[in-house]
Design a protein around this motif. Structure first.
Motif, short mmCIF file in Angstrom:
data_model
loop_
_atom_site.label_atom_id
_atom_site.label_comp_id
_atom_site.label_asym_id
_atom_site.label_seq_id
_atom_site.Cartn_x
_atom_site.Cartn_y
_atom_site.Cartn_z
N ALA A 155 46.70 1.82 -10.64
CA ALA A 155 47.58 1.97 -11.80
C ALA A 155 48.39 3.26 -11.78
CB ALA A 155 46.75 1.91 -13.09
N SER A 156 49.54 3.21 -12.44
CA SER A 156 50.42 4.37 -12.62
C SER A 156 50.29 4.89 -14.04
CB SER A 156 51.88 3.97 -12.35
OG SER A 156 52.04 3.48 -11.04
N PRO A 157 50.69 6.15 -14.28
CA PRO A 157 50.67 6.68 -15.65
C PRO A 157 51.49 5.81 -16.61
CG PRO A 157 51.04 8.45 -14.07
CD PRO A 157 51.13 7.17 -13.30
N ASN A 158 51.14 5.90 -17.88
CA ASN A 158 51.82 5.16 -18.94
C ASN A 158 51.58 3.65 -18.87
OD1 ASN A 158 53.28 7.37 -20.36
ND2 ASN A 158 54.26 7.60 -18.36
N THR A 159 50.45 3.26 -18.31
CA THR A 159 50.03 1.86 -18.35
C THR A 159 48.63 1.81 -18.94
OG1 THR A 159 49.07 1.93 -16.12
CG2 THR A 159 51.38 1.30 -16.28
N LYS A 160 48.25 0.65 -19.48
CA LYS A 160 46.94 0.54 -20.12
C LYS A 160 45.80 0.60 -19.10
CE LYS A 160 46.81 -4.56 -20.18
NZ LYS A 160 46.66 -5.76 -21.02
N GLU A 161 46.11 0.27 -17.84
CA GLU A 161 45.07 0.29 -16.80
C GLU A 161 44.77 1.70 -16.29
OE1 GLU A 161 46.95 -3.62 -17.05
OE2 GLU A 161 47.82 -1.66 -16.58
N TYR A 162 45.69 2.62 -16.50
CA TYR A 162 45.58 3.98 -15.97
C TYR A 162 44.43 4.72 -16.65
CZ TYR A 162 47.39 8.57 -14.36
OH TYR A 162 47.57 9.81 -13.78
N GLY A 163 43.52 5.27 -15.84
CA GLY A 163 42.37 5.95 -16.41
C GLY A 163 41.67 6.81 -15.38
N ARG A 164 40.40 7.10 -15.65
CA ARG A 164 39.63 7.98 -14.77
C ARG A 164 39.62 7.47 -13.34
NH1 ARG A 164 34.24 7.23 -13.15
NH2 ARG A 164 33.34 9.10 -12.17
N LEU A 165 39.38 6.17 -13.16
CA LEU A 165 39.31 5.61 -11.81
C LEU A 165 40.63 5.77 -11.08
CD1 LEU A 165 37.18 4.22 -10.06
CD2 LEU A 165 38.04 2.03 -10.87
N SER A 166 41.73 5.55 -11.78
CA SER A 166 43.07 5.71 -11.17
C SER A 166 43.25 7.13 -10.67
CB SER A 166 44.17 5.41 -12.20
OG SER A 166 43.86 4.33 -13.03
N VAL A 167 43.01 8.09 -11.54
CA VAL A 167 43.28 9.49 -11.21
C VAL A 167 42.39 9.98 -10.07
CG1 VAL A 167 43.27 11.87 -12.08
CG2 VAL A 167 44.07 10.00 -13.55
N MET A 168 41.09 9.71 -10.17
CA MET A 168 40.18 10.29 -9.19
C MET A 168 40.29 9.62 -7.82
SD MET A 168 39.14 12.79 -10.81
CE MET A 168 38.27 13.41 -9.36
N ILE A 169 40.49 8.30 -7.78
CA ILE A 169 40.70 7.64 -6.49
C ILE A 169 42.01 8.11 -5.87
CG2 ILE A 169 41.16 5.44 -5.33
CD1 ILE A 169 38.25 5.67 -6.04
#
Length: 270
Positions: A154-168
């Motif tokens: 996921a990219s920023p400003n989407t509902k899927e964007y979260g901890r998993l997105s950032v850390m991976i």
């Protein structure tokens, strides 16, 4: 919670085990598509997690001169040599991938290429476990629930964007490859799956001063994602952190970029 393994037609009588959450992949088109995505070559250090009944293992080993597999199910591990076309190329490790030291498989000049239909119920901790060895890994191709893959990519400003997105994404470049429908498995899971690729960075585009502080901050703000950054990070940051970084203290975490998270984590109060 599912563990997706490959189903070899001659093993149709194998009973799935609920304690391992097994669902076996039987769609030959999907299997071929996964192998094409991996594109294994002789001389590469390929490792498969959860080979199951070897329908993916068999075409993989046909393209490699050696393949290492990590299998938790003792009965499945014992039957693997009889299910593949080149058993002499196969090394079987009976182990829990979540606890296994993948560094033990590294060979100088031959970074690991990891393939896996991961147990869905331990997918997140397993991914982070594998990232501990990221410096020795060329790439990873995995299948998980589509909703988890959507979060990873996921990219920023989407509902899927979260901890998993950032850390991976801090450690790897993720790529969504393709969906896999429930009907491709026996028994069919209740979710749509997806195959994706992770490519660990040789040199990270952005480097945090303290990666533990980054992980702590990211986890904290996404457990309170409805709060503004000022409220959720109160007491964690130096008073002038927002002024120094230029980040809006009234923003919410899903709007922040990787660079924003790293900038804030560099100012975390010890």
């Amino acid at each position: 919670m599912y563990q997706i393994n490959a189903l070899n037609p001659k093993d149709e009588g194998h009973h799935t085990r609920k304690r391992f959450g097994q669902n076996f992949l039987h769609d030959q088109r999907v299997i071929a598509k996964i192998v094409r995505s991996v594109n294994p070559r002789p001389g590469e250090n390929v490792v498969e997690i959860g080979p199951g009944l070897a329908a993916l293992t068999s075409p993989l080993i046909g393209e490699c001169d050696a393949l290492t597999v990590v299998e938790l199910d003792r009965d499945l591990a014992a039957g693997l040599p009889g299910r593949v076309p080149h058993p002499e190329r196969l090394t079987i490790i009976e182990a829990d991938a979540l606890k296994f030291d993948f560094m033990s498989l590294f060979q100088e000049g031959r970074p690991l290429r990891v393939v896996g239909n991961l147990p869905y119920n331990i997918s997140t901790p397993l991914l982070f476990h594998l990232l501990e060895f990221g410096a020795k890994v060329k790439d990873m191709h995995f299948m998980l629930q589509k909703e988890v893959v959507d979060r990873i990519t996921a990219s920023p400003n989407t509902k899927e964007y979260g901890r998993l997105s950032v850390m991976i994404q801090y450690y790897c470049k993720p790529t969504f490859l393709f969906e896999v429908p429930p009907g491709s498995f026996n028994p069919p899971p209740k979710v749509t799956s997806a195959v994706f690729r992770l490519e660990p960075y040789d040199v990270k585009p952005i480097v945090a001063k303290n990666e533990k502080a980054l992980a702590r901050l990211v986890s904290h703000v996404f457990t309170q994602r409805r709060k503004t950054l000022r409220n959720s990070l109160k007491g964690m940051l130096a008073e002038d952190a927002f002024e120094k970084t230029g980040i809006d203290p009234m923003a919410r975490p899903e709007t922040l970029s990787m660079a924003d998270f790293v900038a804030l984590s560099d100012l975390v109060v010890a």
